[in-house]
Each structure stands twice: as structure tokens, then as C-alpha cells.
Design a protein around this motif. Structure first.
Motif, PDB file in Angstrom:
ATOM      1  N   THR A  42      72.788  35.397  52.242  1.00 20.97           N
ATOM      2  CA  THR A  42      71.587  34.821  52.154  1.00 20.97           C
ATOM      3  C   THR A  42      70.476  35.907  52.172  1.00 20.97           C
ATOM      4  OG1 THR A  42      72.538  32.932  53.159  1.00 20.97           O
ATOM      5  CG2 THR A  42      70.150  33.022  52.738  1.00 20.97           C
ATOM      6  N   ARG A  43      69.683  35.632  51.106  1.00 25.20           N
ATOM      7  CA  ARG A  43      68.434  36.672  51.100  1.00 25.20           C
ATOM      8  C   ARG A  43      67.241  35.846  50.222  1.00 25.20           C
ATOM      9  NH1 ARG A  43      69.843  41.583  47.101  1.00 25.20           N
ATOM     10  NH2 ARG A  43      67.903  41.988  47.753  1.00 25.20           N
ATOM     11  N   GLU A  94      69.398  36.075  66.208  1.00 25.10           N
ATOM     12  CA  GLU A  94      70.138  37.329  65.224  1.00 25.10           C
ATOM     13  C   GLU A  94      69.527  37.017  63.945  1.00 25.10           C
ATOM     14  OE1 GLU A  94      72.037  40.327  63.790  1.00 25.10           O
ATOM     15  OE2 GLU A  94      71.483  39.892  65.701  1.00 25.10           O
ATOM     16  N   ALA A  95      69.280  35.602  63.479  1.00 20.78           N
ATOM     17  CA  ALA A  95      68.916  35.415  62.193  1.00 20.78           C
ATOM     18  C   ALA A  95      67.461  35.620  62.070  1.00 20.78           C
ATOM     19  CB  ALA A  95      69.087  33.780  61.834  1.00 20.78           C
ATOM     20  N   PRO A 149      73.882  37.559  56.673  1.00 17.98           N
ATOM     21  CA  PRO A 149      75.468  37.610  56.229  1.00 17.98           C
ATOM     22  C   PRO A 149      75.779  35.976  56.459  1.00 17.98           C
ATOM     23  CG  PRO A 149      75.189  38.440  58.423  1.00 17.98           C
ATOM     24  CD  PRO A 149      73.882  38.441  57.875  1.00 17.98           C
ATOM     25  N   LEU A 150      76.720  35.472  55.783  1.00 21.08           N
ATOM     26  CA  LEU A 150      77.241  34.220  55.575  1.00 21.08           C
ATOM     27  C   LEU A 150      77.970  33.837  57.023  1.00 21.08           C
ATOM     28  CD1 LEU A 150      78.842  33.597  52.259  1.00 21.08           C
ATOM     29  CD2 LEU A 150      76.717  32.562  53.116  1.00 21.08           C
ATOM     30  N   TRP A 151      78.107  34.643  57.961  1.00 21.05           N
ATOM     31  CA  TRP A 151      78.987  34.250  59.124  1.00 21.05           C
ATOM     32  C   TRP A 151      78.007  33.620  59.983  1.00 21.05           C
ATOM     33  CZ3 TRP A 151      77.319  36.226  63.383  1.00 21.05           C
ATOM     34  CH2 TRP A 151      76.523  37.416  63.653  1.00 21.05           C
ATOM     35  N   VAL A 160      79.654  25.671  63.105  1.00 20.36           N
ATOM     36  CA  VAL A 160      80.630  25.513  64.129  1.00 20.36           C
ATOM     37  C   VAL A 160      80.625  25.389  65.617  1.00 20.36           C
ATOM     38  CG1 VAL A 160      83.012  26.523  65.114  1.00 20.36           C
ATOM     39  CG2 VAL A 160      82.672  26.640  62.622  1.00 20.36           C
ATOM     40  N   ALA A 161      79.485  26.074  66.194  1.00 25.09           N
ATOM     41  CA  ALA A 161      79.206  25.955  67.557  1.00 25.09           C
ATOM     42  C   ALA A 161      78.324  24.728  67.605  1.00 25.09           C
ATOM     43  CB  ALA A 161      78.308  27.435  68.018  1.00 25.09           C
ATOM     44  N   TRP A 162      77.482  24.336  66.730  1.00 26.58           N
ATOM     45  CA  TRP A 162      76.572  23.180  66.981  1.00 26.58           C
ATOM     46  C   TRP A 162      77.538  21.917  66.975  1.00 26.58           C
ATOM     47  CZ3 TRP A 162      75.055  18.552  65.097  1.00 26.58           C
ATOM     48  CH2 TRP A 162      73.879  18.058  65.588  1.00 26.58           C
TER      49      TRP A 162
END
Length: 434
Positions: A24-25, A93-94, A105-107, A114-116
Motif C-alpha cells: 500500500t502506498r 508501525e503503520a 507492506p501488506l502484512w 487476524v489479531a483484531w
């Protein structure tokens, strides 16, 4: 006639930088920390207002599995708060990457999702059991018509034709599948009839939108209303009086794939499905490969991005658009077979319930890419199935909220809150050959 700012057609690969799955950008990179932060705060507020004690069980296996994975039992409240901390770390981090003007990054969004969800389910299913196989396997099944419809939408719009008529293609496909399967006794005949029905709707769309230059959005909406009225009339006048012979099709039964179906966790979710799901896997792979790795795919994207340039090099623009939307109609029509051959063994009025519009939103959410659109459709299917799972275990989450979730995601997608979505340059613009 509307004009479109034409862009040069590259000699290789993609026609637009957003067709590939890239980090993503741009605007999406700036919005990502805000979205993640809001979602994290919402989860924290829910936990503060209604903390649950006890434990939550995540059941990873079913009784028929060759290898039985152990259940995962976690304390509900502490696990939910740990996931909040993980979400905060990912949001930070984002934000750091945004301030550093680096790519997202997509991760990051994947790990956050997943965590949410783990945190939310730990809270919502306190003192209960989440059947992970049923949750994810049901999401795949519910997403079948959405994925078929989204693939049809991607193909049509990549060729420059806005396909609002996905809802009509799904509904007429369900109608044709019920009649054909009832009269022949074969659900496969119903699937073929559904595909043909979807192609007929696409043919009418092409006739008005490509040949007579009628506004494509208006034509699509009119076709949806027309198919709705036609199927309602035929249901009352034809199917209801002759239900035993014309509206009693055999359903597709589950068909486990040997060996693959025995893989722990993944096997029951992906490879113990109906044959229609396996057809879907093949169609997704073929569309993704053909659109980006074949000469045909390059021509389709060329007429959707720069039809005048395509015409200059000898590509028949309108012929290519006709062929593409007919193929798109075939694919979308197959999705309609899910309703009368998998979900229930008969046709009912208005049984698609607006799935065509959700599929269209998946096209936008997926940025006109077949793989991304498929993932978006799976997300909508997951949200729909999650509502049923939480209701079954007596979760305190209102079922109405879960039913709203796919539509909220749709609004976010259309509003551009998931990043900038750029449609093909000539999408919706009729081409008049000189």
C-alpha cells in the motif's frame, strides 16, 4: 460524447500499476494508520464497557478429521486485551512508516485483521466454543455467488463496460438452474443453464450499451428490475403450479477430495465442499491467468484503458467488448446456481437478496483485480457467516450489527477509505469507431 484521457498502452504486463498485488502506498498509506487506530479504539471501548470472564474455546478439528488437532482454550478477557496491544503495535508501525514516507507492506493490515478478529471472538464467545472449520468453511460457501459475480464484474469493466446487471444475472441464473435441473434431474445441467441465462442478460446489456451507446449504468439498473419482475411473474404463474416438475431440483452434495480433504484444518474448509466450489477455484485461476498472462487478456485491458490506441493496432474494440461481457455473463450466471442448487433445492422470489450489488462493491474493493476481488468477496462471506455463528452461541453482539458489516465495508470501499481505487480509463465510455 464523453471523452476520456487516454493513457499509453505498455508493451508488456499490466496496464495500470494497481493491477498487481503491491504494498500500500499513496493515499491508502496515509489512511491506513487512521483506520487501524479507529478499529483498535473501538475494540478497546467494547472491552471496557462489557468485560467478560471465563474462557473461549477455538475448536480446530471436526470428528471426521484423520488427524485431530487439539482445541485451543484461552482466557477471554486477557486474550482480548493482548490482541488490543498487538493491534496498537501494528498501528504504531503503520504510523511510523507513514511519517517516514515509506510503503505500507501488506502484512500489516493482514496481521491486524487476524489479531483484531481473535480479540473480538475471544470476547464475543466467552464461555462458548468457536467452530473454526464451520466459521471459515461456511464463509467460503456463502461467498460463492459473490465471487462469481465479482469475476464477471471485473471482466466487464476491464473491457470498458460497467456491469451493474450482476444482480439480474445471478437471479436469472438461479431461475434457469432450478428449471433445468428439475426437468433433467441433473444439477450440472442446471449449472449450464444458469451460465447461459447470465450470458443472455449480458447480451442485452451489450446490445444497448455497446451497439446503441445507451448509458451503461441505466441499462444495468433497468435489466435488474426487468429480471426481478420477470422471475417473480414466472414464479407465480409457472413454477408454483408446477413445483414438482419445474421447481424441485437435485442439490449439489458435498464431495470431499481424497487426501486434500484430510489435511488438518485446511482440508475441511477448502476441500470438503460442493462441486460448485471446486468449479469456482478453477474459474478464479483461469481468469487471473488469462487476464494478465495471455494475449487475449492484454487486448481486453487495452480496450478498457485506451480503445482508440487498441483500434489503431487492429484490435476490434466493440467485438472484444461483446465477447468479454458474454464471458462475464456466463461466469456471473453460474453464481446464481448456488441459490437453487446448493443453498436450497428450489427457486424463490428475490432469493439473491442484493448479492449482485455486494459483488459489484467487491470489484471496487478489489481494485478491478480478480484475485483481490475474490478476497473481498470472501470477506463479505465471512462477515455474513460470522453473524450466524455468533447468534448460535448466544453472543451479546446484536445480530443486526453483524448483518450490517458487509454493507459498512462496502461503503468504506466505495468511499476510498481502503486506498485509492482507479477504474480502467475507458470504463463506462462507449466507443464509436471512426
Amino acid at each position: 460524447m464523453s471523452t476520456v484521457t487516454q493513457q499509453p498502452v505498455p508493451e508488456s504486463g499490466g496496464l495500470a500499476p494497481d493491477t498487481a498485488v503491491t504494498p500500500t502506498r499513496g493515499a491508502g498509506a496515509r489512511k491506513l494508520p487512521i483506520i487501524l487506530g479507529v478499529l483498535t479504539v473501538l475494540l478497546a471501548v467494547v472491552l471496557l464497557r462489557s468485560s467478560h470472564s471465563g474462557s473461549t474455546t477455538f475448536q480446530l478439528a471436526v470428528d471426521s478429521d484423520f488427524v485431530q488437532l487439539p482445541d485451543i482454550v484461552v482466557p477471554s478477557g486477557p486474550t482480548a486485551w493482548v490482541m488490543v496491544v498487538v493491534c496498537l503495535a501494528l498501528t504504531a508501525e503503520a504510523l511510523r512508516r507513514m511519517l517516514a514516507r515509506s510503503r505500507q507492506p501488506l502484512w500489516i493490515p493482514i496481521a491486524f485483521a487476524v489479531a483484531w478478529m481473535i480479540g473480538f471472538l475471544s470476547w464475543a464467545a466467552a464461555d462458548g466454543t468457536i467452530l473454526v472449520v464451520s466459521l471459515l468453511g461456511g464463509a467460503v460457501a456463502l461467498a460463492i455467488p459473490l465471487v462469481f459475480g465479482a469475476l464477471g464484474g471485473v471482466l466487464g469493466e476491464r473491457a470498458g463496460v460497467v456491469n451493474i446487471a450482476i444482480e439480474g444475472q445471478l437471479l436469472l441464473g438461479a431461475f434457469a438452474a432450478a428449471i433445468a435441473a428439475s426437468t433433467t434431474g441433473s444439477p450440472w445441467a442446471g449449472l449450464v443453464a444458469a451460465a447461459v441465462a447470465g450470458a443472455l442478460v449480458a447480451l442485452v446489456l451489450g446490445l444497448f450499451a455497446i451497439t446503441y451507446f445507451v448509458d451503461q449504468v441505466i441499462v444495468g439498473v433497468v435489466l435488474n428490475v426487468l429480471v426481478l419482475g420477470l422471475t417473480n411473474f414466472m414464479f407465480r404463474q409457472v413454477l408454483t403450479p408446477n413445483a414438482e416438475t419445474l421447481n424441485s431440483p437435485d442439490r449439489f452434495q458435498r464431495l470431499p477430495i481424497p487426501i486434500l480433504g484430510d489435511i488438518p484444518l485446511i482440508g475441511p474448509i477448502l476441500f470438503r465442499q460442493t462441486p460448485l466450489v471446486y468449479v469456482l477455484y478453477v474459474v478464479v485461476a483461469l481468469v487471473a491467468y488469462a487476464l494478465y498472462r495471455t494475449r487475449w487478456g492484454l487486448r481486453v485491458r487495452a480496450v478498457g484503458e485506451h480503445p482508440k490506441a487498441a483500434d489503431t493496432v487492429g484490435i476490434k474494440v466493440n467485438r472484444t467488448r461483446y465477447r468479454t461481457i458474454l464471458l462475464a455473463g456466463l461466469i456471473a450466471g453460474m453464481g446464481g446456481a448456488y441459490y437453487s442448487l446448493v443453498s436450497v433445492s428450489q427457486f424463490n422470489r428475490e432469493m439473491t437478496g442484493g448479492a449482485g450489488y455486494i459483488a459489484l462493491a467487491a470489484v471496487i474493493f478489489g481494485k478491478w483485480d480478480p484475485i483481490r476481488a475474490t478476497l473481498a468477496a470472501l470477506l463479505f462471506g465471512f462477515a455474513s457467516n460470522l453473524q450466524g455463528v455468533l447468534s448460535a452461541i448466544g453472543s451479546p453482539v446484536p445480530s443486526q450489527f453483524m448483518l450490517m458489516l458487509p454493507y459498512l465495508v462496502t461503503i468504506f470501499a466505495v468511499a476510498g477509505l481502503v486506498g485509492r481505487s482507479r477504474p480502467p480509463a475507458a470504463d463506462g465510455v462507449p466507443y464509436r469507431q471512426q
